[in-house]
Design a protein around this motif. Structure first.
Motif, PDB file in Angstrom:
ATOM      1  N   GLU A   1       0.845  -1.206   0.000  1.00 48.33           N
ATOM      2  CA  GLU A   1       0.000   0.000   0.000  1.00 48.33           C
ATOM      3  C   GLU A   1       0.872   1.243   0.000  1.00 48.33           C
ATOM      4  OE1 GLU A   1      -3.290   0.938  -0.351  1.00 48.33           O
ATOM      5  OE2 GLU A   1      -2.369   2.912  -0.160  1.00 48.33           O
ATOM      6  N   GLU A   2       0.533   2.156  -0.903  1.00 49.17           N
ATOM      7  CA  GLU A   2       1.366   3.328  -1.169  1.00 49.17           C
ATOM      8  C   GLU A   2       1.064   4.546  -0.295  1.00 49.17           C
ATOM      9  OE1 GLU A   2       3.852   3.852  -3.265  1.00 49.17           O
ATOM     10  OE2 GLU A   2       3.840   6.002  -3.625  1.00 49.17           O
ATOM     11  N   THR A   3      -0.202   4.744   0.126  1.00 49.34           N
ATOM     12  CA  THR A   3      -0.511   6.044   0.727  1.00 49.34           C
ATOM     13  C   THR A   3      -1.127   5.976   2.126  1.00 49.34           C
ATOM     14  OG1 THR A   3      -1.336   8.270   0.204  1.00 49.34           O
ATOM     15  CG2 THR A   3      -2.864   6.468  -0.182  1.00 49.34           C
ATOM     16  N   THR A   4      -1.061   7.115   2.833  1.00 47.63           N
ATOM     17  CA  THR A   4      -1.541   7.215   4.217  1.00 47.63           C
ATOM     18  C   THR A   4      -2.994   6.764   4.350  1.00 47.63           C
ATOM     19  OG1 THR A   4      -0.187   9.226   4.273  1.00 47.63           O
ATOM     20  CG2 THR A   4      -1.567   8.801   6.192  1.00 47.63           C
ATOM     21  N   THR A   5      -3.849   7.268   3.467  1.00 49.32           N
ATOM     22  CA  THR A   5      -5.268   6.924   3.548  1.00 49.32           C
ATOM     23  C   THR A   5      -5.481   5.421   3.363  1.00 49.32           C
ATOM     24  OG1 THR A   5      -6.172   9.069   2.994  1.00 49.32           O
ATOM     25  CG2 THR A   5      -7.451   7.188   2.253  1.00 49.32           C
ATOM     26  N   GLY A   6      -4.734   4.807   2.457  1.00 50.99           N
ATOM     27  CA  GLY A   6      -4.845   3.364   2.249  1.00 50.99           C
ATOM     28  C   GLY A   6      -4.430   2.597   3.492  1.00 50.99           C
ATOM     29  N   VAL A   7      -3.341   3.040   4.123  1.00 49.77           N
ATOM     30  CA  VAL A   7      -2.859   2.363   5.340  1.00 49.77           C
ATOM     31  C   VAL A   7      -3.903   2.502   6.449  1.00 49.77           C
ATOM     32  CG1 VAL A   7      -1.071   2.363   7.122  1.00 49.77           C
ATOM     33  CG2 VAL A   7      -0.425   2.656   4.724  1.00 49.77           C
ATOM     34  N   ILE A   8      -4.532   3.676   6.550  1.00 49.24           N
ATOM     35  CA  ILE A   8      -5.579   3.874   7.569  1.00 49.24           C
ATOM     36  C   ILE A   8      -6.745   2.896   7.322  1.00 49.24           C
ATOM     37  CG2 ILE A   8      -7.379   5.514   8.329  1.00 49.24           C
ATOM     38  CD1 ILE A   8      -5.257   7.754   7.916  1.00 49.24           C
ATOM     39  N   ARG A   9      -7.140   2.755   6.061  1.00 44.42           N
ATOM     40  CA  ARG A   9      -8.244   1.824   5.745  1.00 44.42           C
ATOM     41  C   ARG A   9      -7.845   0.383   6.089  1.00 44.42           C
ATOM     42  NH1 ARG A   9     -10.245   2.530  -0.308  1.00 44.42           N
ATOM     43  NH2 ARG A   9     -12.217   1.682   0.441  1.00 44.42           N
TER      44      ARG A   9
ATOM     45  N   ASP B   1      -6.942  33.557   0.827  1.00 44.76           N
ATOM     46  CA  ASP B   1      -7.084  33.613  -0.624  1.00 44.76           C
ATOM     47  C   ASP B   1      -7.053  32.197  -1.196  1.00 44.76           C
ATOM     48  OD1 ASP B   1      -6.891  36.594  -0.986  1.00 44.76           O
ATOM     49  OD2 ASP B   1      -5.009  36.216   0.087  1.00 44.76           O
ATOM     50  N   PHE B   2      -6.361  31.293  -0.483  1.00 42.49           N
ATOM     51  CA  PHE B   2      -6.279  29.877  -0.892  1.00 42.49           C
ATOM     52  C   PHE B   2      -6.509  29.010   0.345  1.00 42.49           C
ATOM     53  CE2 PHE B   2      -3.495  32.180  -3.748  1.00 42.49           C
ATOM     54  CZ  PHE B   2      -3.673  31.586  -4.985  1.00 42.49           C
ATOM     55  N   ILE B   3      -7.245  27.929   0.191  1.00 40.92           N
ATOM     56  CA  ILE B   3      -7.364  26.934   1.266  1.00 40.92           C
ATOM     57  C   ILE B   3      -7.103  25.563   0.644  1.00 40.92           C
ATOM     58  CG2 ILE B   3      -8.859  25.852   2.995  1.00 40.92           C
ATOM     59  CD1 ILE B   3     -10.446  28.477   3.125  1.00 40.92           C
ATOM     60  N   ILE B   4      -6.082  24.882   1.174  1.00 44.38           N
ATOM     61  CA  ILE B   4      -5.708  23.564   0.622  1.00 44.38           C
ATOM     62  C   ILE B   4      -5.869  22.522   1.729  1.00 44.38           C
ATOM     63  CG2 ILE B   4      -3.897  22.264  -0.607  1.00 44.38           C
ATOM     64  CD1 ILE B   4      -4.587  24.983  -1.947  1.00 44.38           C
ATOM     65  N   THR B   5      -6.605  21.451   1.464  1.00 46.59           N
ATOM     66  CA  THR B   5      -6.768  20.386   2.456  1.00 46.59           C
ATOM     67  C   THR B   5      -5.791  19.242   2.171  1.00 46.59           C
ATOM     68  OG1 THR B   5      -8.527  19.446   1.082  1.00 46.59           O
ATOM     69  CG2 THR B   5      -9.210  20.858   2.894  1.00 46.59           C
ATOM     70  N   VAL B   6      -5.160  18.753   3.231  1.00 49.24           N
ATOM     71  CA  VAL B   6      -4.269  17.571   3.125  1.00 49.24           C
ATOM     72  C   VAL B   6      -4.360  16.804   4.437  1.00 49.24           C
ATOM     73  CG1 VAL B   6      -2.331  17.606   1.506  1.00 49.24           C
ATOM     74  CG2 VAL B   6      -2.430  19.325   3.307  1.00 49.24           C
ATOM     75  N   THR B   7      -5.561  16.360   4.764  1.00 48.03           N
ATOM     76  CA  THR B   7      -5.789  15.748   6.074  1.00 48.03           C
ATOM     77  C   THR B   7      -6.091  14.253   6.003  1.00 48.03           C
ATOM     78  OG1 THR B   7      -8.170  16.085   6.019  1.00 48.03           O
ATOM     79  CG2 THR B   7      -6.854  17.910   6.863  1.00 48.03           C
ATOM     80  N   GLY B   8      -6.633  13.778   4.881  1.00 53.36           N
ATOM     81  CA  GLY B   8      -7.149  12.409   4.821  1.00 53.36           C
ATOM     82  C   GLY B   8      -8.486  12.309   5.539  1.00 53.36           C
ATOM     83  N   ASP B   9      -9.074  13.434   5.907  1.00 53.91           N
ATOM     84  CA  ASP B   9     -10.310  13.456   6.699  1.00 53.91           C
ATOM     85  C   ASP B   9     -11.474  13.957   5.825  1.00 53.91           C
ATOM     86  OD1 ASP B   9     -12.014  13.338   8.847  1.00 53.91           O
ATOM     87  OD2 ASP B   9     -10.997  14.873  10.031  1.00 53.91           O
ATOM     88  N   LYS B  10     -12.683  13.837   6.391  1.00 53.54           N
ATOM     89  CA  LYS B  10     -13.892  14.153   5.621  1.00 53.54           C
ATOM     90  C   LYS B  10     -14.480  15.515   6.016  1.00 53.54           C
ATOM     91  CE  LYS B  10     -18.278  12.016   4.480  1.00 53.54           C
ATOM     92  NZ  LYS B  10     -19.255  10.996   4.804  1.00 53.54           N
ATOM     93  N   HIS B  11     -14.993  16.251   5.034  1.00 52.28           N
ATOM     94  CA  HIS B  11     -15.712  17.515   5.268  1.00 52.28           C
ATOM     95  C   HIS B  11     -14.964  18.463   6.200  1.00 52.28           C
ATOM     96  CE1 HIS B  11     -19.740  15.523   3.948  1.00 52.28           C
ATOM     97  NE2 HIS B  11     -18.817  15.545   3.011  1.00 52.28           N
ATOM     98  N   VAL B  12     -13.672  18.559   5.943  1.00 45.69           N
ATOM     99  CA  VAL B  12     -12.828  19.469   6.721  1.00 45.69           C
ATOM    100  C   VAL B  12     -13.238  20.907   6.399  1.00 45.69           C
ATOM    101  CG1 VAL B  12     -10.439  20.223   7.015  1.00 45.69           C
ATOM    102  CG2 VAL B  12     -10.966  17.787   6.767  1.00 45.69           C
TER     103      VAL B  12
END
Ligand SMILES: NC(=O)c1ccc[n+]([C@@H]2O[C@H](COP(=O)([O-])OP(=O)(O)OC[C@H]3O[C@@H](n4cnc5c(N)ncnc54)[C@H](O)[C@@H]3O)[C@@H](O)[C@H]2O)c1
Length: 422
Positions: free
Chosen positions: A153-161, A268-279
């Motif tokens: 498994e390559e990514t954080t979200t995959g490992v969490i699942r 002016d910019f909002i970037i999400t990188v949490t792996g979470d929902k509806h941040v």
């Protein structure tokens, strides 16, 4: 285009362009080149049926070529409907005879059809980016499980699942969490996501970052990289977090830290990188400035509540490719990039090859390790063996012509004893 030999890609005529770009990436992947040379002689994956659910990029093409040269019988499908580079898919099929099921912009239904097509290959080894193959196997293709060696498994979200599956006793195969190798997340998540997310935002908007307020939601490995690079562009960077330690770290790294609802008023910019929902949710849309740019670099497109934004908007238009401008009833416009999907892959080309060189070297070495275990590895989520992590670091340093010091015997003794004090 579909073919009875087994592939589904946009257009085979794009193969030459894809091949040229794959070769360009190859120049930046010295560790994979080294492994290719070693394993094309040894063939440790001879005859092993593999399916990979990965972003179909030039770097992934090079990973698949190395696995094939090591003997693997590999097919690929996309791990995101918007990340496929159609020319790369064409080159893989036409030049390298690696079947691919992936078309940029595929629908949700096509996405899962492609995953199932990759599973029709009856893999005994899977390579996931987000755990969709493993999850589909456990939900509807359980007949594959008894023969399986395992997966990576390559990514954080995959490992969490996967860890959630293991906790519930649902996981029935061994999987190696490649994401958790130091030579993966320290570099790929931080420097790769850092650079390519900025690349995606800039390509999509061409808006100057200097002097702007740039909010990063989540100060994990990816968030640190995005914040660091935005600061380098001269933006005033705000970090939002839910974990006290990470928030403290962001504050001491020099970023302003505050709740997202406060950040939303000035960003002016909002970037999400949490792996979470509806941040980013309705309460945030309600207070955002006119023209605020929203993007996500986390794995799934759930971090920004897009259905809520759609419901609040009175109109929507597309002023540029990868930009959807939503107008709210009070006239404010909010711009969502890349439909809320991974902006670095959907609006740019994903991570630079030099960083994927390390991530994918881990993937190759872990696939070889899983094959060598020959069904003996316990069911569960495993760490990448330390030897693999160290080997990747050593190979990368050597390729970068960087030499380091060695412990003297006296230092080695000192560092392993407790008797010597002041
Ligand atoms: N775009 C890419 O190419 C790419 C590359 C690697 C990882 N990823 C994905 O990016 C995501 C983050 O990965 P990571 O390795 O940085 O994970 P991480 O676990 O290191 O960091 C995530 C951070 O988000 C914080 N967080 C969670 N919910 C939050 C909320 N509501 N508000 C603010 N912060 C919140 C957590 O406290 C944590 O510090 C994952 O989905 C991962 O799969 C994407």
């Amino acid at each position: 285009m579909t073919n009875s030999d087994g592939f589904e890609i946009k257009d085979p005529a794009l193969a030459d362009l894809g091949h040229t770009r794959i070769m360009w990436a190859w120049q930046e992947m010295p560790v994979l080149r080294e492994l290719s040379e070693r394993f094309s002689r040894q063939r440790p994956l001879q005859g092993i049926r593999m399916s990979g659910c990965l972003h179909i990029t030039t770097e992934t093409a090079n990973l698949a070529r190395v696995l094939k040269s090591a003997g693997a019988d590999i097919v690929l499908c996309a791990s995101n409907p918007l990340s496929t580079q159609d020319d790369v898919a064409a080159a893989l099929v036409e030049r390298y005879e690696i079947p691919v099921y992936a078309i940029r912009g595929e629908t949700g239904e096509e996405y899962y059809r492609h995953i199932n097509a990759a599973l029709d290959h009856r893999p005994i080894l899977t390579m996931d980016d987000g755990a969709d193959l493993v999850s589909e196997i456990h939900k509807s293709r359980t007949e594959l499980i008894p023969d399986m060696l395992g997966g990576t498994e390559e990514t954080t979200t995959g490992v969490i699942r996967l860890r959630a599956m293991a906790r519930e006793g649902a996981l029935k195969i061994p999987v190696i969490a490649v994401n958790d190798a130091m030579t993966k997340h320290l570099f790929d998540n931080r420097y790769g996501t850092g650079q390519s997310t900025l690349d995606g935002v800039i390509r999509a908007t061409n808006i100057l970052l200097a002097g702007k307020t740039f909010t990063v939601a989540g100060y994990g490995w990816c968030g640190r990289g995005v914040a660091m690079r935005a600061k380098g562009h001269g933006a005033s960077v705000v970090v939002t977090e839910v974990a006290p330690l990470r928030a403290l770290e962001a504050a001491m790294d020099g970023f302003r830290v505050m709740p997202l609802v406060d950040a939303a008023r000035q960003s002016d910019f909002i970037i999400t990188v949490t792996g979470d929902k509806h941040v980013v949710d309705r309460s945030h849309f309600e207070v955002m400035k006119d023209g605020c740019i929203l993007a996500n670099a986390g794995h799934f497109n759930v971090e920004i509540n897009i259905p809520a934004l759609e419901a609040m908007a009175v109109s929507k238009q597309r002023p540029r490719e990868s930009v959807d401008e939503y107008t709210l009833s009070d006239g404010r416009r909010l711009c969502l990039l890349a439909e809320g999907r991974l902006v670095n892959l959907a609006a740019a080309e994903g991570h630079p090859s030099a960083v994927m060189d390390m991530s994918f070297a881990n993937q190759v070495l872990c696939a070889v390790y899983l094959a060598s275990q020959d069904h003996k590895l316990e069911i569960g989520v495993h760490n990448v063996p330390d030897e693999i992590d160290h080997e990747v670091a050593q190979l990368k340093l050597a390729a970068m012509n960087i030499r380091i010091d060695k412990l003297t015997d006296e230092q080695a003794r000192y560092l392993s004893s407790w008797k010597e004090g002041t």
